[in-house]
Design a protein around this motif. Structure first.
Motif, PDB file in Angstrom:
ATOM      1  N   PRO A 156       0.804  -1.234   0.000  1.00 44.44           N
ATOM      2  CA  PRO A 156       0.000   0.000   0.000  1.00 44.44           C
ATOM      3  C   PRO A 156       0.830   1.274   0.000  1.00 44.44           C
ATOM      4  N   GLY A 157       1.996   1.254   0.646  1.00 50.20           N
ATOM      5  CA  GLY A 157       2.836   2.442   0.700  1.00 50.20           C
ATOM      6  C   GLY A 157       3.405   2.842  -0.645  1.00 50.20           C
ATOM      7  N   GLU A 158       3.302   1.960  -1.625  1.00 52.55           N
ATOM      8  CA  GLU A 158       3.858   2.248  -2.946  1.00 52.55           C
ATOM      9  C   GLU A 158       2.787   2.612  -3.976  1.00 52.55           C
ATOM     10  N   ILE A 159       1.516   2.684  -3.520  1.00 46.88           N
ATOM     11  CA  ILE A 159       0.444   3.014  -4.470  1.00 46.88           C
ATOM     12  C   ILE A 159      -0.341   4.240  -4.007  1.00 46.88           C
ATOM     13  N   GLY A 160       0.286   5.081  -3.165  1.00 44.95           N
ATOM     14  CA  GLY A 160      -0.330   6.358  -2.835  1.00 44.95           C
ATOM     15  C   GLY A 160      -0.913   6.478  -1.447  1.00 44.95           C
ATOM     16  N   ILE A 161      -0.884   5.408  -0.650  1.00 49.06           N
ATOM     17  CA  ILE A 161      -1.407   5.478   0.716  1.00 49.06           C
ATOM     18  C   ILE A 161      -0.372   6.179   1.598  1.00 49.06           C
ATOM     19  N   ASP A 162      -0.829   7.055   2.495  1.00 50.77           N
ATOM     20  CA  ASP A 162       0.080   7.794   3.379  1.00 50.77           C
ATOM     21  C   ASP A 162       0.183   7.184   4.769  1.00 50.77           C
ATOM     22  N   VAL A 163      -0.887   6.587   5.234  1.00 53.84           N
ATOM     23  CA  VAL A 163      -0.894   5.984   6.570  1.00 53.84           C
ATOM     24  C   VAL A 163      -1.827   4.782   6.529  1.00 53.84           C
ATOM     25  N   LEU A 164      -1.422   3.697   7.167  1.00 59.45           N
ATOM     26  CA  LEU A 164      -2.158   2.435   7.091  1.00 59.45           C
ATOM     27  C   LEU A 164      -2.144   1.759   8.453  1.00 59.45           C
ATOM     28  N   HIS A 165      -3.324   1.313   8.914  1.00 56.49           N
ATOM     29  CA  HIS A 165      -3.309   0.489  10.121  1.00 56.49           C
ATOM     30  C   HIS A 165      -3.461  -0.976   9.735  1.00 56.49           C
ATOM     31  N   LEU A 166      -2.922  -1.833  10.572  1.00 53.86           N
ATOM     32  CA  LEU A 166      -3.013  -3.280  10.380  1.00 53.86           C
ATOM     33  C   LEU A 166      -3.714  -3.900  11.577  1.00 53.86           C
TER      34      LEU A 166
END
Length: 485
Positions: free
Chosen positions: A261-271
């Motif tokens: 996800p960090g390589e397709i435009g997402i800035d912050v992601l929760h898991l």
């Protein structure tokens, strides 16, 4: 396998412990006391509690019978869509129970916590590598807590940029906690509908994205089990107006090792570690919801942070832009050990394989039940597929009726009536660990129930018939709960 796992048989009835109590019974032998007995002042202590008096056998049978009332992924298929009831390998429990981890104390200080800190540091690095982000925090205590952390960082980012914003875009296929997390940060939720194919259309986002909008919260894959294939274009639209993209990574189990996800435009992601990395699934906690961020948001990560200097580790709190501390101490460490064990056990190749098999299993169910149940979005799905009860309406049978009947066949029902974009939703997620034989049992059970809906609809309306209790008045139960056994 034509035989179904559910069978009628011994269902133990278990009264309250106080009803089984008999004067003089004792389940434990205590050593002789080496101090004098002292009676407590009843004015200070009040009346002694009325504790049940039971034999050891009474206690063992009581808790064994209660455990047999419960159903979990260790008992059988648990196809809850969106929740990802993923099997927890038992090696994870072995590692978490090791004395060095289980006995670690948060007041030990950096010097005496090097092993625990090394594990946390390495877990952060692995999660960053898997998701394609610069940095990760393990502090959030659950997925919703991770959402809040991510939104707090977006809020802090805009404050640092000199202009706070007031709105956040939330699609109709987002997880239900997303609007709550945004509201807690002072944002107004701007709801947008997904397109005809069940995914977001860039022009819809472009029409609502402006300089007063902080960004967008996207669940990807979304709650219809579909991958948001326009995510890169949508991210570009949001970024062009100075906004940020929050990624709800609850469904990462479908794309782990395949999409970063960090390589397709997402800035912050929760898991959600319980959904993707095989840690216990809540039930009141503890949980863990790590958050991954890009370099631009790294200064806002919560403190303390684990840093590595040469061959040692230390907690760092000197971070002027941090959103602060989110959790007592450093998060739920036992959950982290389990996730770390899972990642090391699997390795990069098998983590990717897990996602591949999860997607394969879901598509197998989708294709096998298509025509038996209505499929509102007939597209290749990711980890879950969503049907509804449209075909059964002519027989006056609902999704709830079919879900209740599945209990008689020995299956925990799937998620029902969610997502809200599908009326009468019947949402199935098999995960990667279910075999073809087990999945075929589930498929055959659903087909048998649909046939019953035509041949004997009144039977379904009374289901379940073989469980300890039959159809409950759920409205009354919610309004007037009875907590006796």
């Amino acid at each position: 396998m034509n035989q179904q796992p559910g069978r009628s048989g011994l269902i133990f009835n278990e009264p309250l412990l106080w009803e089984k109590s008999r004067e003089g019974r004792c389940a434990i032998s205590l050593p002789n006391s080496d101090v004098d007995r002292v009676e407590l002042d009843p004015e200070l202590t009040g009346d002694a509690p009325e504790l049940p008096q039971l034999s050891e056998l009474d206690v063992v049978r009581h808790y064994t019978r209660l455990s047999q009332w419960n159903f979990g992924v260790d008992s059988g298929m648990y196809p809850l869509g969106s929740c990802t009831m993923k099997y927890n390998p038992k090696t994870n429990e072995v590692q978490a129970a090791r004395q060095g981890f289980a006995g670690a104390h948060p007041f030990s200080g950096d010097e005496f916590s090097q092993g625990a800190m090394a594990l946390m540091y390495n877990l952060e690095q692995y999660l960053a590598q898997i998701t394609g982000f610069n940095a990760v925090t393990l502090q959030p205590a659950a997925g919703a807590h991770g959402e809040l952390a991510g939104m707090l960082m977006i809020h802090a980012y805009h404050a640092k940029m000199g202009k706070q914003r007031s709105k956040i875009i939330i699609p109709d296929t987002a997880h239900g906690t997303n609007p709550a997390s945004a509201t807690l940060c002072g944002y107004e939720s701007i709801n947008v509908k997904s397109g005809e194919k069940g995914i977001l259309e860039p022009e819809i986002i472009a029409a609502v994205m402006d300089e007063d909008t902080a960004g967008i919260m996207v669940t990807n894959p979304n709650t219809l089990g579909l991958f948001e294939s326009n995510i890169k274009e949508i991210a570009d639209i949001v970024h062009a107006k100075g906004g940020l993209v929050y990624g709800d990574g609850a469904n990462m189990n479908a794309i782990m090792g395949i999409v970063k996800p960090g390589e397709i435009g997402i800035d912050v992601l929760h898991l959600n570690l319980h959904k993707t990395f095989s840690t216990p699934h809540g039930g009141g906690g503890p949980g863990s919801g790590p958050v991954a961020v890009t370099k631009a948001l790294e200064p806002f990560l919560p403190i303390p942070r684990v840093e590595k200097k040469l061959d040692s580790y230390k907690f760092v709190t000197d971070c002027p832009d941090t959103i602060g501390r989110l959790h007592t101490f450093y998060g739920h460490f036992g959950v982290m050990v389990r996730a770390y064990s899972y990642i090391l056990s699997m390795g990069a190749k098998e983590l990717k394989n897990a996602s591949t098999l999860a997607v394969l299993n879901a598509n197998y169910i989708k294709e096998s039940l298509k025509g038996t149940l209505n499929l509102p979005y007939d597209l290749p799905c990711m980890h879950e597929c969503v049907f509804n009860d449209e075909f059964q309406k002519k027989d006056h049978i609902t999704t709830m009726d079919m879900a209740k009947r599945l209990l008689d066949y020995g299956f925990h029902p799937p998620t029902v009536y969610f997502p809200l974009v599908v009326e009468g939703a019947f949402m199935v997620e098999p995960t990667e660990t279910e075999s073809k034989e087990d999945i075929d049992q589930f498929i055959n059970a659903v087909k048998a129930i649909v046939k019953e809906a035509k041949d004997d609809p009144e039977k379904l309306k009374k289901a379940p018939l073989l469980t300890k209790v039959t159809r409950l008045d759920e409205v009354t139960a919610a309004r007037k709960p009875c907590l006796r056994g």
